[in-house]
Design a protein around this motif. Structure first.
Motif, mmCIF file in Angstrom:
data_model
loop_
_atom_site.group_PDB
_atom_site.id
_atom_site.type_symbol
_atom_site.label_atom_id
_atom_site.label_comp_id
_atom_site.label_asym_id
_atom_site.label_seq_id
_atom_site.Cartn_x
_atom_site.Cartn_y
_atom_site.Cartn_z
ATOM 1 N N GLY A 16 -58.308 -28.072 -8.068
ATOM 2 C CA GLY A 16 -57.095 -28.900 -8.018
ATOM 3 C C GLY A 16 -56.105 -28.498 -9.095
ATOM 4 N N LEU A 17 -56.644 -28.235 -10.293
ATOM 5 C CA LEU A 17 -55.804 -27.829 -11.433
ATOM 6 C C LEU A 17 -55.109 -26.493 -11.149
ATOM 7 C CD1 LEU A 17 -55.505 -29.355 -14.101
ATOM 8 C CD2 LEU A 17 -57.200 -27.825 -15.089
ATOM 9 N N LEU A 18 -55.888 -25.541 -10.604
ATOM 10 C CA LEU A 18 -55.328 -24.214 -10.299
ATOM 11 C C LEU A 18 -54.220 -24.333 -9.248
ATOM 12 C CD1 LEU A 18 -58.572 -22.000 -10.101
ATOM 13 C CD2 LEU A 18 -56.971 -22.153 -11.981
ATOM 14 N N PHE A 19 -54.469 -25.182 -8.225
ATOM 15 C CA PHE A 19 -53.473 -25.352 -7.166
ATOM 16 C C PHE A 19 -52.221 -26.039 -7.726
ATOM 17 C CE2 PHE A 19 -51.796 -27.305 -3.178
ATOM 18 C CZ PHE A 19 -51.516 -26.114 -2.538
ATOM 19 N N GLY A 20 -52.441 -27.001 -8.628
ATOM 20 C CA GLY A 20 -51.311 -27.679 -9.288
ATOM 21 C C GLY A 20 -50.460 -26.681 -10.063
ATOM 22 N N PHE A 21 -51.119 -25.774 -10.805
ATOM 23 C CA PHE A 21 -50.389 -24.741 -11.557
ATOM 24 C C PHE A 21 -49.590 -23.858 -10.602
ATOM 25 C CE2 PHE A 21 -53.700 -24.676 -15.227
ATOM 26 C CZ PHE A 21 -53.095 -25.779 -15.791
ATOM 27 N N PHE A 22 -50.210 -23.522 -9.463
ATOM 28 C CA PHE A 22 -49.539 -22.667 -8.484
ATOM 29 C C PHE A 22 -48.257 -23.349 -7.981
ATOM 30 C CE2 PHE A 22 -48.894 -22.102 -3.879
ATOM 31 C CZ PHE A 22 -48.429 -20.793 -3.877
ATOM 32 N N LEU A 23 -48.368 -24.641 -7.617
ATOM 33 C CA LEU A 23 -47.195 -25.369 -7.108
ATOM 34 C C LEU A 23 -46.113 -25.472 -8.179
ATOM 35 C CD1 LEU A 23 -48.761 -28.306 -5.027
ATOM 36 C CD2 LEU A 23 -47.749 -26.187 -4.181
ATOM 37 N N LEU A 24 -46.553 -25.776 -9.413
ATOM 38 C CA LEU A 24 -45.610 -25.916 -10.528
ATOM 39 C C LEU A 24 -44.869 -24.596 -10.777
ATOM 40 C CD1 LEU A 24 -44.917 -28.266 -12.396
ATOM 41 C CD2 LEU A 24 -46.509 -27.340 -14.073
ATOM 42 N N SER A 25 -45.613 -23.486 -10.701
ATOM 43 C CA SER A 25 -44.983 -22.185 -10.958
ATOM 44 C C SER A 25 -43.972 -21.865 -9.857
ATOM 45 C CB SER A 25 -46.033 -21.082 -11.048
ATOM 46 O OG SER A 25 -46.695 -20.931 -9.826
ATOM 47 N N PHE A 26 -44.278 -22.271 -8.623
ATOM 48 C CA PHE A 26 -43.339 -22.049 -7.513
ATOM 49 C C PHE A 26 -42.025 -22.785 -7.792
ATOM 50 C CE2 PHE A 26 -41.430 -23.419 -3.524
ATOM 51 C CZ PHE A 26 -41.316 -22.221 -2.845
ATOM 52 N N VAL A 27 -42.147 -24.063 -8.180
ATOM 53 C CA VAL A 27 -40.958 -24.877 -8.440
ATOM 54 C C VAL A 27 -40.169 -24.313 -9.635
ATOM 55 C CG1 VAL A 27 -40.173 -27.191 -9.131
ATOM 56 C CG2 VAL A 27 -42.003 -26.950 -7.463
ATOM 57 N N ILE A 28 -40.889 -23.996 -10.730
ATOM 58 C CA ILE A 28 -40.226 -23.464 -11.923
ATOM 59 C C ILE A 28 -39.458 -22.193 -11.579
ATOM 60 C CG2 ILE A 28 -40.704 -22.218 -14.094
ATOM 61 C CD1 ILE A 28 -42.773 -24.309 -14.764
ATOM 62 N N SER A 29 -40.123 -21.297 -10.846
ATOM 63 C CA SER A 29 -39.513 -20.013 -10.531
ATOM 64 C C SER A 29 -38.281 -20.197 -9.648
ATOM 65 C CB SER A 29 -40.545 -19.131 -9.829
ATOM 66 O OG SER A 29 -40.022 -17.875 -9.596
ATOM 67 N N ALA A 30 -38.402 -21.069 -8.616
ATOM 68 C CA ALA A 30 -37.267 -21.290 -7.706
ATOM 69 C C ALA A 30 -36.085 -21.891 -8.457
ATOM 70 C CB ALA A 30 -37.697 -22.193 -6.560
ATOM 71 N N ILE A 31 -36.345 -22.909 -9.305
ATOM 72 C CA ILE A 31 -35.264 -23.543 -10.079
ATOM 73 C C ILE A 31 -34.643 -22.522 -11.036
ATOM 74 C CG2 ILE A 31 -34.736 -25.250 -11.876
ATOM 75 C CD1 ILE A 31 -36.675 -27.147 -10.603
ATOM 76 N N ALA A 32 -35.522 -21.740 -11.695
ATOM 77 C CA ALA A 32 -35.031 -20.781 -12.685
ATOM 78 C C ALA A 32 -34.116 -19.743 -12.038
ATOM 79 C CB ALA A 32 -36.210 -20.092 -13.366
ATOM 80 N N VAL A 33 -34.494 -19.274 -10.850
ATOM 81 C CA VAL A 33 -33.672 -18.263 -10.178
ATOM 82 C C VAL A 33 -32.325 -18.848 -9.771
ATOM 83 C CG1 VAL A 33 -33.471 -16.877 -8.070
ATOM 84 C CG2 VAL A 33 -35.559 -16.790 -9.407
ATOM 85 N N VAL A 34 -32.356 -20.060 -9.187
ATOM 86 C CA VAL A 34 -31.098 -20.690 -8.759
ATOM 87 C C VAL A 34 -30.195 -20.966 -9.968
ATOM 88 C CG1 VAL A 34 -30.076 -22.719 -7.661
ATOM 89 C CG2 VAL A 34 -32.101 -21.667 -6.691
ATOM 90 N N ALA A 35 -30.818 -21.399 -11.071
ATOM 91 C CA ALA A 35 -30.026 -21.734 -12.262
ATOM 92 C C ALA A 35 -29.641 -20.498 -13.069
ATOM 93 C CB ALA A 35 -30.808 -22.704 -13.138
ATOM 94 N N GLY A 36 -30.251 -19.357 -12.744
ATOM 95 C CA GLY A 36 -29.904 -18.116 -13.434
ATOM 96 C C GLY A 36 -30.500 -17.996 -14.820
ATOM 97 N N ILE A 37 -31.684 -18.580 -15.048
ATOM 98 C CA ILE A 37 -32.361 -18.414 -16.347
ATOM 99 C C ILE A 37 -33.773 -17.899 -16.100
ATOM 100 C CG2 ILE A 37 -31.085 -20.229 -17.540
ATOM 101 C CD1 ILE A 37 -33.707 -21.931 -17.122
ATOM 102 N N GLY A 38 -34.478 -17.506 -17.157
ATOM 103 C CA GLY A 38 -35.854 -17.037 -16.990
ATOM 104 C C GLY A 38 -36.806 -18.214 -16.825
ATOM 105 N N GLY A 39 -37.925 -18.012 -16.117
ATOM 106 C CA GLY A 39 -38.911 -19.075 -15.925
ATOM 107 C C GLY A 39 -39.505 -19.566 -17.233
#
Lengths: 140, 373
Positions: free
Chosen positions: B53-76
């Motif tokens: 569950g923890l690993l899957f949570g990290f995976f989802l969190l990284s997806f969100v962080i990466s998507a937001i970071a790309v749209v906002a134009g900053i590094g993850g």
């Protein structure tokens, strides 16, 4: 209007990074399956690892508590069958991807016309910096 | 024929990469679920289902962080490192090392599309990397030295310093950032001319070829070296600083600066991250689930989420940064013994105030701030 041709060196760099990145991510996704399938066949037993991390222990303490201390950054070389060894191998591919891509880029710069020697040398210089860093040179 | 064309598209980058990664992720997490069900848990150990569950949570969190970071134009890393340092008890060296891996991977994931489209300038990235790489390596070595020398006090000081940096970035974003989309270069110095760093590219929005100039390459190198030190020390991606330095010092067009900084962060952090790997600060099983999410999130962010209203994302990002800054400074002051532990209600109150500000900003009820965004 004609689009300018993208330099070969730039295409080469992008392709190498893209595929090496996918390879690293795939290995790092499979790694946890191997680690969980046989928890004892790891440097750090997953059953105890996350609670140690969550308790705020420093890396040195965590490696020491989980086994016989940190075996070195390139421990994956002799431990590819372990879960964390496999993940570390994936990380090593990702963290070295730019050096491989830059070496290929340097060759492309040498082949471009007119030859871009200074850019080829700068590419090789950065590739060497990554390799030295990966080998643990100048480590404190 | 249409179906055939679509099928062919799926087998070409970047969709091929996303398809492969999605297939591997689905199969791996199914396997993890099957393995962990009914597995025995040793005394005082964590159950395998919880770990999955923890690993899957990290995976989802990284997806969100990466998507937001790309749209906002900053590094993850700019999102991950401050947030984790502020709100988890995890050792700062582990977070900073993981943050660098995250910054590096989001940079590497965006490299392919940027180099292929021609907006990213590889020569500019290679040149800047000469400064960024050296600075980042020094910063990473400094982080390890400080961690060995200062112990618990060092942890507090690092959190307060990072809190200050994150607050400064948030205020910078709040003002919209001082950027110039198409800088006009009046004089190109001899060194920059000798380098021959620029290359024309086709600008889709203008439907024309842009043949831009650059200047002050020497000062640009000094700036990227200094940014590298901060990035390596704190485990941040440094897009927020590299883009303005390329844009304002070297007078590179904004879009080219954004793309080239992505390529540079991927390349430069390959140097910076190794000292952390050799010190054991990167825990393999802790880092692994982040990579797939970063890759999928980065490419999805670049290709799909671009339609999202960028202003809303910017305000959400500012909100996250302000809250992280509050958490970092208070946690640092607590660990140094300057203030007592804060009750949970204080954090909830701070979060609610910031959230209210974000909502008001999104619906346009807050006064406008300066800048040229």
């Amino acid at each position: 209007m004609d689009k300018p041709k993208i330099p070969l060196s730039q295409i080469v760099y992008g392709r190498f990074i893209y595929w090496l990145c996918i390879t690293a991510a795939v290995i790092c996704t499979i790694g946890p399956v191997v680690a969980i399938a046989s928890p004892d066949n790891n440097f750090m037993n997953p059953h105890y690892l996350f609670s140690a991390i969550w308790e705020g222990k420093n890396p040195e303490m965590i490696w020491l508590q989980m086994g016989n201390g940190f075996p070195g950054g390139n421990f994956w070389l002799h431990n590819l069958s372990t879960g964390d060894g496999l993940i570390q191998f994936g990380l090593a591919i990702g963290c070295s991807s730019a050096s491989v891509a830059l070496m290929a880029t340097a060759i492309a710069y040498f082949r471009e016309k007119p030859r871009a020697y200074k850019w080829a040398l700068l590419s090789l210089w950065i590739a060497v910096m990554i390799i030295l860093s990966a080998l643990g040179t100048y480590q404190t | 024929m249409k179906i055939q064309a679509k099928n062919i598209k799926l087998f070409k980058p970047p969709w091929l990469g996303i398809s492969v990664m999605l297939a591997v992720v689905i199969l791996s997490y199914l396997a993890l679920l099957l393995i962990s069900r009914g597995a025995e848990t040793p005394d005082e150990g964590m159950a395998l289902t919880s770990i999955t569950g923890l690993l899957f949570g990290f995976f989802l969190l990284s997806f969100v962080i990466s998507a937001i970071a790309v749209v906002a134009g900053i590094g993850g890393g700019t999102l991950f490192t401050p947030f984790m340092l502020a709100f988890t008890p995890i050792d700062s060296l582990i977070i900073r090392g993981t943050g660098l891996i995250i910054a590096m991977f989001s940079g590497l994931a965006s490299t392919g599309p940027f180099t292929k489209s021609g907006i990213g300038n590889l020569k500019l990235s290679i040149y800047s990397c000469c400064g960024y790489g050296i600075g980042g390596f020094i910063g990473a070595q400094g982080a390890l030295w400080v961690a060995n020398q200062t112990g618990i006090n060092g942890e507090g000081i690092i959190r307060i310093a990072l809190g200050g940096i994150v607050l400064a970035i948030a205020l910078y974003f709040l003002r919209g950032g001082v950027k110039r989309e198409w800088p006009e270069v009046k004089k190109v110095d001899h060194f920059t001319q000798w380098l021959g760093i620029t290359q024309p590219y086709y600008e889709k929005s203008l439907e024309k070829v842009v043949d831009y100039q650059a200047t002050r390459a020497g000062w640009g190198l000094v700036a990227t070296c200094s940014i590298g030190i901060i990035s390596g020390f704190f485990g941040l991606g440094a897009g927020w600083a590299i883009v303005p330095s390329m844009n304002l010092i070297m007078e590179i067009p904004l879009k080219v600066a954004v793309a080239s900084s992505g390529i540079l962060i991927g390349m430069g952090n390959c140097i910076t991250v190794w000292p952390y790997l050799h010190a054991g600060a990167i825990i393999p099983l802790f880092v692994a689930p982040w990579l797939a999410g970063l890759f999928i999130g980065g490419i999805t962010g670049a290709h799909v989420l671009i339609r999202v209203r960028a202003t809303s994302i910017r305000f959400i990002l500012i909100g996250i940064m302000l809250f992280s800054s509050f958490g970092l400074v208070t946690k640092g002051l607590i660990s140094l013994g300057y203030i007592p532990s804060l009750p949970r209600a204080a954090y909830v109150a701070a979060l609610l105030i910031i959230m209210a500000g974000v909502v008001l900003a999104i619906i346009g009820k807050l006064p406008k701030f300066g800048g040229s965004r």
